[in-house]
Design a protein around this motif. Structure first.
Motif, short mmCIF file in Angstrom:
data_model
loop_
_atom_site.label_atom_id
_atom_site.label_comp_id
_atom_site.label_asym_id
_atom_site.label_seq_id
_atom_site.Cartn_x
_atom_site.Cartn_y
_atom_site.Cartn_z
N GLY A 1 68.19 71.43 50.37
CA GLY A 1 67.99 72.57 51.25
C GLY A 1 69.25 73.03 51.96
O GLY A 1 69.45 74.23 52.20
N LEU B 1 71.64 75.81 50.50
CA LEU B 1 71.11 77.16 50.36
C LEU B 1 71.40 77.99 51.61
O LEU B 1 71.34 77.48 52.73
N ILE C 1 63.94 79.54 52.30
CA ILE C 1 63.30 78.87 51.16
C ILE C 1 62.01 79.59 50.78
O ILE C 1 61.17 79.91 51.63
N ILE D 1 59.34 75.32 46.45
CA ILE D 1 59.81 73.95 46.33
C ILE D 1 58.98 73.20 45.29
O ILE D 1 57.75 73.28 45.30
N ALA E 1 63.30 69.80 53.56
CA ALA E 1 64.01 70.97 53.04
C ALA E 1 64.25 72.00 54.13
O ALA E 1 65.31 72.65 54.17
N ARG F 1 67.00 70.57 56.87
CA ARG F 1 68.36 70.72 56.35
C ARG F 1 69.39 69.90 57.15
O ARG F 1 70.48 70.38 57.44
N ILE G 1 64.58 73.61 44.57
CA ILE G 1 64.25 74.59 45.60
C ILE G 1 64.76 75.96 45.19
O ILE G 1 65.87 76.09 44.65
N LYS G 2 63.97 76.98 45.47
CA LYS G 2 64.40 78.37 45.29
C LYS G 2 64.43 79.06 46.65
O LYS G 2 63.56 78.83 47.50
N ALA G 3 65.43 79.90 46.83
CA ALA G 3 65.55 80.72 48.04
C ALA G 3 65.95 82.12 47.58
O ALA G 3 67.13 82.46 47.54
N SER H 1 69.20 78.89 44.02
CA SER H 1 68.46 77.69 43.65
C SER H 1 69.31 76.45 43.92
O SER H 1 70.54 76.53 43.99
#
Length: 452
Positions: free
Chosen positions: A41, A44, A48, A51, A85, A88, A134-136, A140
Motif C-alpha cells: 500500500g 501507491l 486504493i 485488494i 493496506a 501504509r 492492490i489496485k489504486a 498497481s
C-alpha cells in the motif's frame, strides 16, 4: 571441542531473538497479512480501489476466527490485510494495527462490503506464504512474504520490481534455520548461557510485556477467570501450576480477544511467546531462582521453540503452544534447577511430547487459551518428573533415544502422518463459512475442500 555458534557477523541467539522473538499486537498471522499489505500500500500514490490477498492454508486456518485488535470485534485475515493496506506504515511491522482508527476501519469495511477486497486460500503453497495485490485506479502494487512473518521476497509497483532493503530480513534470516537444525539441546544451552547484555535486556522486556497483557486478561471473564475460580472454590490447589495457568491463560484470553496490548512472541507466535516466557519466569520466581538463570532459561525456551519449528514447520497441523513452546518451557524449568543436565532435559522433552504430541491446531481463536493452559500444566509436570529422573523412554511409542530424535519423530508424524489434517480441517471451516453444513445429527456430513 566446543562448537562456535558465532561467525564474524552472525550470532545464532541474536538471529533467533531478532527474527523469531518480536512484539506483536494481535495474532501474528493476520498481522503478517496486514504488514505485507502495508508494504504494498505504501508505494501507491492514489486511493486504493481493490485488494486481493492470497495465503497458504496454514495462514488461512490460523487467521480464520481470531479477533483483530481495534476493529470492534472483527475477525480474520481479510479485515487485517485491508487495514494494513490503508494504514501504509510498514515500519511498524507486527505492531501495525495499533494505528487503526475509526476512519480507517470504516473505509476497510466499505471495501469488503463492496466486494473490492478478497482473500484466497492457495492450497498449492506448502510453506508460509502471503501475496497481496492492490489496485489504486491505474496504479498497481504487489508484495510477497514467504518463509516467516516478516520475510519480504518480492515488491512491485506497476509490474516493476522495487528495492526491498528497507523490509527484507536479509541473509541472516536465510541462514538461521539451516544452522539451527544442525544443533542439539546441549548446543542451545551453550547459546543461552553466553548471551550478552543486549540479549538479556531484550528478554526481560518480553517478560514485562507479557506480564502486562496477562494482567489485562485477568479482567476478562474467560478461561483465565474460570481457572482462577476453580482455585477460589477449592477444585484446584493454589500452587505454582494453578498460578501459572491463570497467568498464561489470561494472557492468551486478552490476545485472542483482540485487546490492544503487544505480546512478545516466540517462534513467530504470540501464544507460544506467552508459554515460552511466562511459564519459566513464574516458576523461577516461585522457587527463588537467580534472575540471571531465569533469563538464561527463557533464552533456552525461545531457542528450543524455534528449533522444534525448524522440523515441524512454521504452521504445523499440531499445536505449537503444546509441542514447541511447551517443550521449551519444560526444558527451561529443568535448566533452572539442574543446569546442563542432558539426561534430565531429554526426559522433560519426552514427557511433554508424549503427553501433548497429538494436540491439533485448528487456528487462532478464543479456545487457544485452553491449549495454553494444558501446555502450561504439562510443562511444569514434565519438568518435575524429569528432575526426579522419571520419564518416558525410547521403549514407548514414538519417543526416541534422545530429545532430538523424539523431535524428529514428531516432525515425521506431523508432516507425513498428518498431511491431510489441515485440508480436512479447512474443509470443515469453509463448510461452516458457506452455511452449507448439515445438521450435527447427520453422520454422513460432507467435508468440502477449500477453494484453490
Amino acid at each position: 571441542m566446543k562448537k562456535n555458534h558465532r561467525t564474524k557477523n552472525f550470532n545464532l541467539l541474536k538471529a533467533v531473538l531478532k527474527h523469531e522473538v518480536f512484539p506483536a499486537v494481535g495474532c501474528t498471522e493476520p498481522i503478517a497479512v496486514a504488514y505485507a499489505a502495508s508494504i504494498a500500500g505504501k508505494v501507491l500514490k492514489r486511493e486504493i480501489t481493490e485488494i486481493q490477498i492470497k495465503v497458504d492454508p496454514g495462514i488461512y486456518k490460523n487467521g480464520f476466527a481470531v479477533m483483530v485488535p481495534n476493529t470492534d470485534g472483527e475477525h480474520g485475515n481479510l479485515i487485517a490485510g485491508v487495514l494494513g493496506a490503508l494504514i501504509r506504515k510498514p515500519e511498524l511491522k507486527m505492531e501495525i494495527l495499533k494505528s487503526v482508527n475509526q476512519d480507517i476501519l470504516k473505509r476497510a469495511k466499505e471495501l469488503i462490503r463492496m466486494e473490492k477486497a478478497h482473500i484466497i486460500c492457495d492450497r498449492t503453497r506448502k510453506r508460509f506464504y502471503i501475496e497481496v495485490s492492490i489496485k489504486a485506479g491505474k496504479e498497481s502494487s504487489m508484495s510477497v512474504i514467504e518463509g516467516s512473518h516478516t520475510n519480504l521476497i518480492c515488491l512491485e509497483h506497476n509490474n516493476k520490481k522495487l528495492p526491498m532493503a528497507a523490509h527484507t530480513s536479509g541473509k541472516a534470516h536465510e541462514d538461521l534455520k539451516p544452522l539451527l537444525r544442525k544443533l542439539t539441546i546441549a548446543d542451545l544451552i551453550d547459546l543461552a548461557q553466553n548471551m550478552d547484555r543486549e540479549d538479556y535486556k531484550y528478554i526481560k522486556q518480553g517478560v514485562a510485556m507479557n506480564l502486562r497483557i496477562a494482567k489485562a486478561g485477568q479482567k476478562l471473564k474467560k478461561v483465565g477467570h474460570y481457572v482462577s475460580e476453580l482455585v477460589t472454590k477449592g477444585y484446584l490447589v493454589n500452587d505454582v501450576i494453578s498460578t501459572c495457568e491463570v497467568l498464561t491463560t489470561s494472557a492468551a484470553d486478552a490476545r485472542m480477544a483482540g485487546l490492544n496490548y503487544p505480546v512478545m512472541s516466540s517462534g513467530g507466535s504470540g501464544n507460544q511467546g506467552i508459554v515460552a516466557i511466562l511459564v519459566p519466569y513464574a516458576v523461577g520466581k516461585r522457587y527463588d531462582i537467580a534472575d540471571k538463570t531465569i533469563v538464561q532459561s527463557i533464552a533456552l525456551s525461545h531457542l528450543v521453540n524455534s528449533y522444534i519449528k525448524c522440523f515441524t514447520g512454521e504452521l504445523s497441523p499440531l499445536c505449537g503452544c503444546a509441542i514447541a513452546a511447551g517443550v521449551g518451557a519444560a526444558a527451561a524449568i529443568v535448566y533452572q534447577q539442574a543446569g546442563k543436565d542432558i539426561p534430565k532435559m531429554t526426559l522433560a522433552v519426552n514427557n511433554l511430547i508424549s503427553d501433548l504430541g497429538g494436540m491439533l491446531c485448528d487456528g487462532a481463536k478464543a479456545g487457544c487459551a485452553l491449549k495454553v493452559g494444558s501446555s502450561t500444566n504439562s510443562a511444569i509436570r514434565s519438568a518435575y518428573m524429569a528432575l526426579n529422573n522419571h520419564g518416558i523412554t525410547h521403549a514407548e511409542g514414538f519417543v526416541g533415544n534422545t530429545a532430538e530424535e523424539t523431535i524428529w519423530n514428531l516432525s515425521a508424524i506431523s508432516k507425513q502422518g498428518m498431511s491431510l489434517v489441515d485440508n480436512t480441517m479447512l474443509g470443515i471451516m469453509m463448510d461452516k463459512l458457506s452455511n452449507k453444513a448439515v445438521s450435527s445429527g447427520d453422520r454422513t456430513r460432507r467435508i468440502k475442500a477449500p477453494p484453490a
